[in-house]
Write an enzyme that holds these catalytic residues in place. Structure first.
Site, mmCIF file in Angstrom:
data_model
loop_
_atom_site.group_PDB
_atom_site.id
_atom_site.type_symbol
_atom_site.label_atom_id
_atom_site.label_comp_id
_atom_site.label_asym_id
_atom_site.label_seq_id
_atom_site.Cartn_x
_atom_site.Cartn_y
_atom_site.Cartn_z
ATOM 1 N N PRO A 81 5.515 16.992 6.113
ATOM 2 C CA PRO A 81 5.201 17.068 7.539
ATOM 3 C C PRO A 81 4.892 15.686 8.101
ATOM 4 C CG PRO A 81 3.343 17.817 6.217
ATOM 5 C CD PRO A 81 4.488 17.609 5.274
ATOM 6 N N SER A 110 5.385 19.652 11.205
ATOM 7 C CA SER A 110 3.989 19.265 11.445
ATOM 8 C C SER A 110 3.407 19.911 12.697
ATOM 9 C CB SER A 110 3.920 17.742 11.596
ATOM 10 O OG SER A 110 2.692 17.350 12.178
ATOM 11 N N GLN A 130 3.279 23.208 8.721
ATOM 12 C CA GLN A 130 2.039 22.512 8.338
ATOM 13 C C GLN A 130 0.995 22.742 9.401
ATOM 14 O OE1 GLN A 130 1.125 19.071 9.937
ATOM 15 N NE2 GLN A 130 -0.919 19.579 9.154
ATOM 16 N N TYR A 132 -2.790 22.129 10.906
ATOM 17 C CA TYR A 132 -4.101 21.486 10.949
ATOM 18 C C TYR A 132 -5.079 22.544 11.420
ATOM 19 C CZ TYR A 132 -2.585 16.639 10.298
ATOM 20 O OH TYR A 132 -2.102 15.466 9.797
ATOM 21 N N THR A 158 -3.086 21.188 5.788
ATOM 22 C CA THR A 158 -3.469 19.815 5.428
ATOM 23 C C THR A 158 -4.984 19.684 5.514
ATOM 24 O OG1 THR A 158 -1.363 18.942 6.189
ATOM 25 C CG2 THR A 158 -3.179 17.378 6.016
ATOM 26 N N LYS A 227 -2.557 20.993 1.200
ATOM 27 C CA LYS A 227 -2.010 19.641 1.106
ATOM 28 C C LYS A 227 -3.123 18.611 1.219
ATOM 29 C CE LYS A 227 1.291 16.527 3.428
ATOM 30 N NZ LYS A 227 0.513 15.538 4.179
ATOM 31 N N SER A 249 -1.650 14.824 -2.698
ATOM 32 C CA SER A 249 -1.259 13.923 -1.616
ATOM 33 C C SER A 249 -2.480 13.179 -1.123
ATOM 34 C CB SER A 249 -0.659 14.745 -0.464
ATOM 35 O OG SER A 249 -0.429 13.932 0.680
ATOM 36 N N ARG A 254 -2.700 6.972 4.128
ATOM 37 C CA ARG A 254 -3.070 6.677 5.508
ATOM 38 C C ARG A 254 -4.510 7.029 5.837
ATOM 39 N NH1 ARG A 254 1.088 6.186 9.234
ATOM 40 N NH2 ARG A 254 0.390 7.754 10.703
ATOM 41 N N GLY A 283 3.902 10.938 -1.627
ATOM 42 C CA GLY A 283 3.298 9.609 -1.599
ATOM 43 C C GLY A 283 4.110 8.634 -2.432
#
Ligand code: FMN
Length: 357
Positions: A81, A110, A130, A132, A158, A227, A249, A254, A283
């Site tokens: 995502p 995403s 994905q 949030y 995530t 995730k 991940s 980031r 990654g």
């Protein structure tokens, strides 16, 4: 446009050429809030895993495919995502969805996409959504119901974003391949006012815990994959709350600085819960051998993040498709040279890892 560059790194170089520097920095974390060390650790992790090729095996018929959440894919490389894909190319997420479908693999769409999840699903074959987790349970469930209705096959939650980036700093107009386009609105999945601000999204402070995810699992029939798992202890909890899978991940490096390479943490996680749920890794996957190493260490499939944006920037849908075909050829060749005929049965002793892993 067919680009067919020789290596993934060449797509990165092409993206750097065609994108404005500020945008490249925003998307790839080279601005002053850079968290570059974790990303470098991810990349270096694969170099620390060494291959022990086997020979004199008939490798003429190689099977590259596997199943993910019960569905066949033709290549154990999926699309992670990645939000705001229209910043890399005006065609954005639907172009990526078409490229993934053509390559016979799954895209994870995403929450932070420029296109709506419905528009991405319409362009995709089998896709995952994905999620949030938002501070508000009802708003979170609303997204889940939309994903179910749009036909997504799995929910990737995530869990590694708990604090926000400072501020997006993207120009109002993006010059893409010498053509100026208006910078797209960030959030195709939300109406104006549904998120606190375009720069700082709601999920940056959601306070979500294991109990919330345990609850969420009871609210949907979609298999749930967590995730952002980075250690054996959390992997065990994923099993306990009934997750169908997990992704090792660190958000491509980031988030926090100085994180351990995800491939190293895959080895730890796999030793703890391997065989109990499906393991995925992302990654720093940049070559066919990286994919093979991840599979030897227990991953069912891997995902690429940044390379999607490089492919998009280079040539839209064709760029993403070419890049996936490049990885397919590299992975296929690596299997042959290592005496592996079946991507679902890569032996653990194909690789040597450093003694302290
Ligand atoms: C520009 C950008 C945007 C991303 N957006 C999301 C996102 O919206 N949701 C998410 O779960 N991960 C997001 N990620 C993380 C990726 O899913 C993935 O974990 C990471 O990019 C993998 O590492 P790689 O880029 O080295 O392949 C993003 C990564 C990048 C580079």
């Amino acid at each position: 446009v067919t680009v067919r560059l020789p290596r993934l790194a060449d797509y990165e170089a092409r993206a750097r050429e065609v994108m404005p520097a500020a945008l490249f920095a925003e998307l790839f974390g080279t601005a002053e809030n850079s968290v570059g060390i974790s990303e470098q650790n991810n990349l270096a992790g694969y170099r620390s895993v060494k291959l022990r090729p086997r020979v004199l095996i008939d490798v003429r018929n190689r099977r590259l495919g596997t199943t993910v959440m019960g569905r066949p894919i033709g290549l154990p490389v999926m699309l992670a995502p990645v939000g705001k894909q229209r910043w890399a190319h005006p065609a954005g997420e639907p172009a990526t969805a078409r490229a993934a479908a053509r390559a016979g693999t799954v895209m994870v769409a995403s929450t932070a996409s420029n296109a709506s999840l419905e528009d991405i699903a319409a362009a995709a074959g089998a896709a995952w959504f994905q999620l949030y987790y938002l501070p508000d349970r009802d708003a979170t469930l609303k997204l889940v119901r939309r994903a179910e209705a749009a036909g997504y096959c799995a929910l990737v939650v995530t869990v590694d974003i708990v604090a926000g980036p400072v501020e997006h700093r993207v120009p109002d107009t993006i010059v893409w391949n010498a053509k100026a386009v208006e910078a797209p609105a960030v959030h195709g999945n939300f109406a104006a006012g549904e998120l606190p601000s375009p720069a700082k999204a709601a999920w940056h402070e959601s306070g979500v815990t294991w109990a919330d995810l345990e609850w969420l699992r009871t609210q949907t029939r979609l298999p749930m994959i967590l995730k952002g798992i980075q250690c054996a202890t959390d992997a065990r909890r994923c099993v306990e709350i009934g997750a169908a899978g997990l992704m090792v991940s660190n958000h491509g490096g980031r988030t926090v600085e100085d994180a351990v390479a995800t491939v190293e943490q895959l080895a730890e996680v796999s030793a703890e819960v391997g065989g109990e749920l499906e393991l995925y890794l992302d990654g720093g996957i940049r070559k066919g051998v990286d994919v093979l190493k991840a599979l030897a260490l227990g991953a069912r499939a891997v995902l690429i993040g940044r390379p999607i944006l490089w492919g998009l920037a280079a040539a839209g849908e064709e760029g993403v498709h070419d890049l996936l075909e490049l990885l397919r050829v590299e992975f296929d060749t690596a299997m042959a040279y290592c005496g592996v005929v079946d991507a679902t049965a890569v032996p653990r002793d194909l690789v040597k890892v450093p003694a302290d892993w």
